[in-house]
Scaffold this active site. Sequence first.
Site, PDB file in Angstrom:
ATOM      1  N   VAL A  10      22.988  47.336  68.631  1.00 21.49           N
ATOM      2  CA  VAL A  10      23.468  46.819  67.353  1.00 21.49           C
ATOM      3  C   VAL A  10      23.320  47.863  66.255  1.00 21.49           C
ATOM      4  O   VAL A  10      24.275  48.189  65.548  1.00 21.49           O
ATOM      5  CB  VAL A  10      22.727  45.522  66.971  1.00 21.49           C
ATOM      6  N   TYR A  61       8.965  56.374  58.578  1.00 24.77           N
ATOM      7  CA  TYR A  61       9.446  55.454  57.547  1.00 24.77           C
ATOM      8  C   TYR A  61       9.442  56.071  56.155  1.00 24.77           C
ATOM      9  O   TYR A  61      10.135  55.572  55.257  1.00 24.77           O
ATOM     10  CB  TYR A  61       8.610  54.176  57.547  1.00 24.77           C
ATOM     11  N   PRO A 116      14.754  35.382  64.783  1.00 27.66           N
ATOM     12  CA  PRO A 116      15.590  34.328  64.192  1.00 27.66           C
ATOM     13  C   PRO A 116      15.954  34.663  62.747  1.00 27.66           C
ATOM     14  O   PRO A 116      15.064  34.779  61.896  1.00 27.66           O
ATOM     15  CB  PRO A 116      14.732  33.071  64.284  1.00 27.66           C
ATOM     16  N   ASP A 143      29.266  34.013  62.849  1.00 28.93           N
ATOM     17  CA  ASP A 143      29.549  32.675  63.363  1.00 28.93           C
ATOM     18  C   ASP A 143      30.925  32.205  62.913  1.00 28.93           C
ATOM     19  O   ASP A 143      31.643  31.547  63.666  1.00 28.93           O
ATOM     20  CB  ASP A 143      28.475  31.691  62.884  1.00 28.93           C
ATOM     21  N   ARG A 146      33.510  33.664  65.093  1.00 20.24           N
ATOM     22  CA  ARG A 146      33.565  32.944  66.369  1.00 20.24           C
ATOM     23  C   ARG A 146      34.278  31.602  66.207  1.00 20.24           C
ATOM     24  O   ARG A 146      35.038  31.178  67.090  1.00 20.24           O
ATOM     25  CB  ARG A 146      32.147  32.775  66.900  1.00 20.24           C
ATOM     26  N   HIS A 171      21.607  30.226  61.695  1.00 27.32           N
ATOM     27  CA  HIS A 171      22.229  31.033  62.743  1.00 27.32           C
ATOM     28  C   HIS A 171      21.517  30.640  64.035  1.00 27.32           C
ATOM     29  O   HIS A 171      20.607  31.319  64.507  1.00 27.32           O
ATOM     30  CB  HIS A 171      22.063  32.522  62.450  1.00 27.32           C
TER      31      HIS A 171
END
Length: 300
Positions: A10, A61, A116, A143, A146, A171
């Site tokens: 991703v 970082y 999540p 979503d 989709r 989601h």
Amino acid sequence: MISIIGSGRVGSSIAFLCVSNALDDVLLINRNKDKAIGESLDIANAIPSTSKFSIRGTDDYSKLVDSTVVVIAASVESYTTDRTENITSQVIMIKEIAEKIKHYCPSAIVLLISNPLDVLTYFFQKETGFSRYKVIGVASSLDASRFRYFISEKFSVQQSSITDAMVLGEHGDSMVPVFSNCFVDGIPLLSMLDDNQKNSITNDVRNYWKILRSHKSRSHFGIAKNTYDVIDSITNAKELSISASLVLEGEYGESDVAMGVPVKINQNGVIEIQKIELDEFEQNSLKISAQTIRNNIQSI
């Protein structure tokens, strides 16, 4: 500079889109330094010859300094049955990342796509104290893509003929496709469906990732494109209207929870939480979805 934390499929796909479209300099951060460097070396070959921007990889970082946008695409481990199955370890991870971002680039707009999604968006905003308008969970727009796909398949129409196909709420398994605002070639979608067909499409949208995983390991192109669109709107000061997750303070009757709602985004982050009319069933479904997220937050 666009910084992307997590250089798996991703994160790397998002980096590829940003680099190949010459949006800005890109920094890939990964706990495995070699992975970040390797992906950056590969993606560097997609830099247009006219581009003035570069990409580099690191595990440091402190290099986040000067980031205008930070995307969090990191995960401790993959989920297999439910997006919340690794919730405790993911929240621990997001709190650690939040502290680093707060220290090195506190003025950045942060886009979360790790799951999540809504729970992590909530904890990141609370941990950092950043403006809720600059902590955006990107997933409801995926979503919606989709949802639009299944409508096009159902009626054998081009997706371009479908307008206002929106998904709100979690989601996750309680997400709420909004049929009442959607049109196909100018015709209200609700007038074209019975309750059984609505339920079937809703279940298909909610289970899209499971259907996809029955054919390949994980999805990444869809969320990469949806995230790229948000980055593009921020980087190039273009207004974008989508559904996205952020912490609510009374909007849609919900507070102290993050979930997907219609928003308008530009270079300043979320500039408007848009109010749309929902039918009674959708309103009740959204309340259930909000409480589902709230229960997950409270479980930590």
